[in-house]
Each structure stands twice: as C-alpha cells, then as structure tokens.
Design an enzyme around this catalytic site. Sequence first.
Site, PDB file in Angstrom:
ATOM      1  N   GLY A 159       0.814  -1.211   0.000  1.00  0.00           N
ATOM      2  CA  GLY A 159       0.000   0.000   0.000  1.00  0.00           C
ATOM      3  C   GLY A 159       0.847   1.261   0.000  1.00  0.00           C
ATOM      4  O   GLY A 159       0.531   2.241  -0.679  1.00  0.00           O
ATOM      5  N   ASN A 169      -7.986   4.155   8.847  1.00  0.00           N
ATOM      6  CA  ASN A 169      -7.386   3.003   9.526  1.00  0.00           C
ATOM      7  C   ASN A 169      -7.475   3.087  11.044  1.00  0.00           C
ATOM      8  O   ASN A 169      -7.404   2.083  11.727  1.00  0.00           O
ATOM      9  CB  ASN A 169      -5.929   2.830   9.083  1.00  0.00           C
ATOM     10  CG  ASN A 169      -5.150   4.124   9.113  1.00  0.00           C
ATOM     11  OD1 ASN A 169      -5.537   5.107   8.481  1.00  0.00           O
ATOM     12  ND2 ASN A 169      -4.058   4.139   9.840  1.00  0.00           N
ATOM     13  N   GLN A 219      -7.875  -0.061   3.818  1.00  0.00           N
ATOM     14  CA  GLN A 219      -8.710  -0.551   4.922  1.00  0.00           C
ATOM     15  C   GLN A 219     -10.106  -0.951   4.485  1.00  0.00           C
ATOM     16  O   GLN A 219     -10.749  -1.769   5.139  1.00  0.00           O
ATOM     17  CB  GLN A 219      -8.803   0.502   6.027  1.00  0.00           C
ATOM     18  CG  GLN A 219      -7.515   0.738   6.785  1.00  0.00           C
ATOM     19  CD  GLN A 219      -7.067  -0.452   7.620  1.00  0.00           C
ATOM     20  OE1 GLN A 219      -7.857  -1.326   7.993  1.00  0.00           O
ATOM     21  NE2 GLN A 219      -5.788  -0.508   7.926  1.00  0.00           N
ATOM     22  N   SER A 232      -3.826  -3.202  -0.602  1.00  0.00           N
ATOM     23  CA  SER A 232      -2.704  -3.947  -0.046  1.00  0.00           C
ATOM     24  C   SER A 232      -3.141  -5.352   0.344  1.00  0.00           C
ATOM     25  O   SER A 232      -4.256  -5.553   0.830  1.00  0.00           O
ATOM     26  CB  SER A 232      -2.157  -3.198   1.173  1.00  0.00           C
ATOM     27  OG  SER A 232      -1.167  -3.962   1.811  1.00  0.00           O
ATOM     28  N   THR A 292      11.696  -7.653 -11.216  1.00  0.00           N
ATOM     29  CA  THR A 292      11.064  -8.965 -11.309  1.00  0.00           C
ATOM     30  C   THR A 292       9.926  -9.050 -10.297  1.00  0.00           C
ATOM     31  O   THR A 292      10.091  -8.694  -9.136  1.00  0.00           O
ATOM     32  CB  THR A 292      12.099 -10.081 -11.052  1.00  0.00           C
ATOM     33  OG1 THR A 292      13.125  -9.949 -12.032  1.00  0.00           O
ATOM     34  CG2 THR A 292      11.478 -11.461 -11.138  1.00  0.00           C
ATOM     35  N   CYS A 332       1.720   2.387  13.179  1.00  0.00           N
ATOM     36  CA  CYS A 332       2.911   3.088  12.714  1.00  0.00           C
ATOM     37  C   CYS A 332       3.359   4.148  13.720  1.00  0.00           C
ATOM     38  O   CYS A 332       4.515   4.500  13.775  1.00  0.00           O
ATOM     39  CB  CYS A 332       2.630   3.761  11.384  1.00  0.00           C
ATOM     40  SG  CYS A 332       1.610   2.775  10.315  1.00  0.00           S
TER      41      CYS A 332
END
Length: 396
Positions: free
Chosen positions: A71, A151, A179, A199, A237, A326
């Site tokens: 995300g 969130n 979320q 995400s 990749t 966070c």
Amino acid sequence: MRRVYMDHSATTPVDPEVAQLVMTYYTEKYGNPSSVHSFGQEAKEGLEKAREQVAALIGAQPSEITFTSGGTEADNMAIFGTAEAQKKKGKHIITSAVEHHAVLDSCGYLAKNGYDLTVIPVDEEGFVNPQDIEKAIRPDTILISIMHANNEVGTIQPIAEIGKIAKEKGVIFHVDAVQSLSKVPIDVKTMNIDLLTISSHKIYGPKGVGALYIRKGVRLLPRIHGGGQEKKRRSGTENLPGIVGFGKACELAGERMNAEIERLKVLRDKLLDGIVERIDYVKVNGPRGDKRLANNVNVSILYVEGESLLLSLDMMGIAASSGSACTSGSLDPSHVLLAMGLKHEVAHGSLRFSLGKQNTEEDIDYVLEQLPKIVERLRMMSPLYDKLLHDTAKAQ
Ligand SMILES: *Cc1c(COP(=O)(O)O)cnc(C)c1O
C-alpha cells in the site's frame, strides 16, 4: 491463556488456502514471468490470473492493475507519479488531515519541493465534507487524494460524491482503499476513481505486495526504472508468490464479503456498546452505524494512558493498538484524533480494536471481562482520576 488478536487493521494472518498456493510458487512454479520457456509461461499465467482476481474485486479491467510492494508504494506511486506527469498543468494537490502517513508524508514532501498543498479538515467524527473539496479546487489542481476508510477510527468517506466532483472538474482522484477493501464494496467505475491503492496483507494475503489501480487513459510517470515490467510502470522482477497470494486473497474476500461484513458489524457493536456500558468516562471515536468500518472499534478511555492499556491487555493475551501501529512507540498522539478535535490527553487514552475472521463472540466477552478490570486498576494509579473522584465527592 486465551489469545485474542484484535489488530487486523495492522495486519492479518495469511489464509491457509492462500499460504498453500503461495508455497507452490516458491518451490515448483518459480519461473520468471518474463522468460520465454515453459517455466516462465507458467509464472506469467499465475501473474495474469492474479491480475484478473484483483481487478474483479474492485470493478476494474485487469490491464488497469499495477502490482507494487504494498500500500505504501502504491500511495507513493499515485502521488509522485501524478505530480510528475501533471506538473505542466499545475502543482496544487488536495488531501485530508486524516490520511495515512504514506499519503500525508508524500504530499508533505511535494509541498516542500515546489508544490502547493491544501489539507482539508474533518469534523468530529472524522468525515471530510465534499463541498470543502469542491471549494478548494483551483485551475492548477492536479490531484485529490482522499482515503476510503480511516485506519484508526473506521470513518468511511463519501467517496462517490467526491469522485463526482473530481470528474466534473477534471482533476485526478486517488483513493487509499487499503482498509476498506473487502469491508466496503468498491466499484472504481461508478465511484469515479482514477487511482486506487490496495494492499494484500490487510486482507489475509502475504505481506510486501499491493497494487495501484490506474484507470485506462490516466497518465502516470514511473518511479522505478529498469526491466520494464508492469507495462513499464513498475520495473523489477515481480514478487510472484506474493502476487498470486494477493490474487487468491481477493477472490476469497469477494466470496465472503457480504456475510463477513454482517457478522463483523454484530461483533463490533457488541464490543462498542459493552465498553460504553461497563466503563465510565469513555468516548467513542468515529461514527456509529453503517458509516463505520464493520471491524473497527476505537474509544478514548479517560484518565488512563493508551500505552499502559495496551501492555496490560497484552498480558491478558489481548492484542489491540493505540492510534495506528505506525505511530505507537512514539509519544505523539494520533494526528487523526487531533484532527477530529480531541484534546491531547483524551487522544492519549485511545484504544483501537480491529476485528477479523477468527474473532468470535467469546473473544468479545473475554475483552469485555478483562478491560474494565484493567481500566479500574490503572485509574487507581492516576493522579488525575484521583482528583476527579475527589472533586465529584466534594460537589455532592
Ligand atoms: C496499512 C495501510 C497502508 C500501508 O500499506 P502497506 O501494504 O503496509 O505498505 C496504507 N494506507 C492505509 C490506510 C493502511 O491502513
């Protein structure tokens, strides 16, 4: 001891069916999707199937999905990619005060480097007013970035309304839906969304993978250059095991979504009502009812520290969070709660429970049994609470 995980907004366990599929892409189907041999083709098939599964969950075309490392990268890609692509048109960006740091800090960086930023305030329940956005739009506005669901407090923003305004004014509209994915139906077309961040690890998929939906025709300059993967939008990749797992997680989430939303709402309201009933001096943060994420409970418990609550809950096997994962670990109160007008001391006593697939009614009962005892014990040690009791006794 009972272990109750109620921090699903921070991350979720990988669904066993997803984990099994992921494993085969590490050990058997390990080819590079860019290789021409059969190993490569097999990998390429897995990649494209995942793209279809992700697209289906948000009403997009598979060609409109670009895989990223999560995300955070998708938010950065949307904001910097648009800023770079549109800088001839203008340098004004609109966002809200309650965005995830991946959006706020990206916009903040641009604001320090020649771009103009308008940060829309929110009301006491965390809602942005679409009219405020409309008024903020100028001829040089190139991007509006507003999250779908918050969130921390679970507020679901009026995204379709904002999308309509953005479309009318011809401004690119980015939505962080990390979320809300699988907890609120999303249709990028009817909601008029140009860029959408999602995400994997928030919906029972592996960590380190996400996607940006880029509406067909929207110009975005790449930020990672190299082998030209993902139609040159994101070289490197592909994280194929992760991507395939993300695809499967989207498919499963789509099948289970409606029933799971209803189940979670019942648990959420039982926990919210139970906390308010059993504990004095509690403030519910965010709205009640259908405009709140089905799995989010956020309360401020006055006269206690959120961090002490978390530690005490953890000792009883309960995993919750204060503010956002966070920012915990720092003593700064949550920017979301402050933007909603909470005083510092109230924001400090805030607690988030985010429910998920394995949570049951018994889990809710267990939290409702433990939390009041913990709060009572912590308040006994609080000088402010002591003073409150003293003052109320005197007043009577
Ligand atoms: C978790 C989260 C992100 C970041 O996603 P990652 O995949 O962990 O980088 C971004 N926005 C919101 C709203 C989130 O909850």
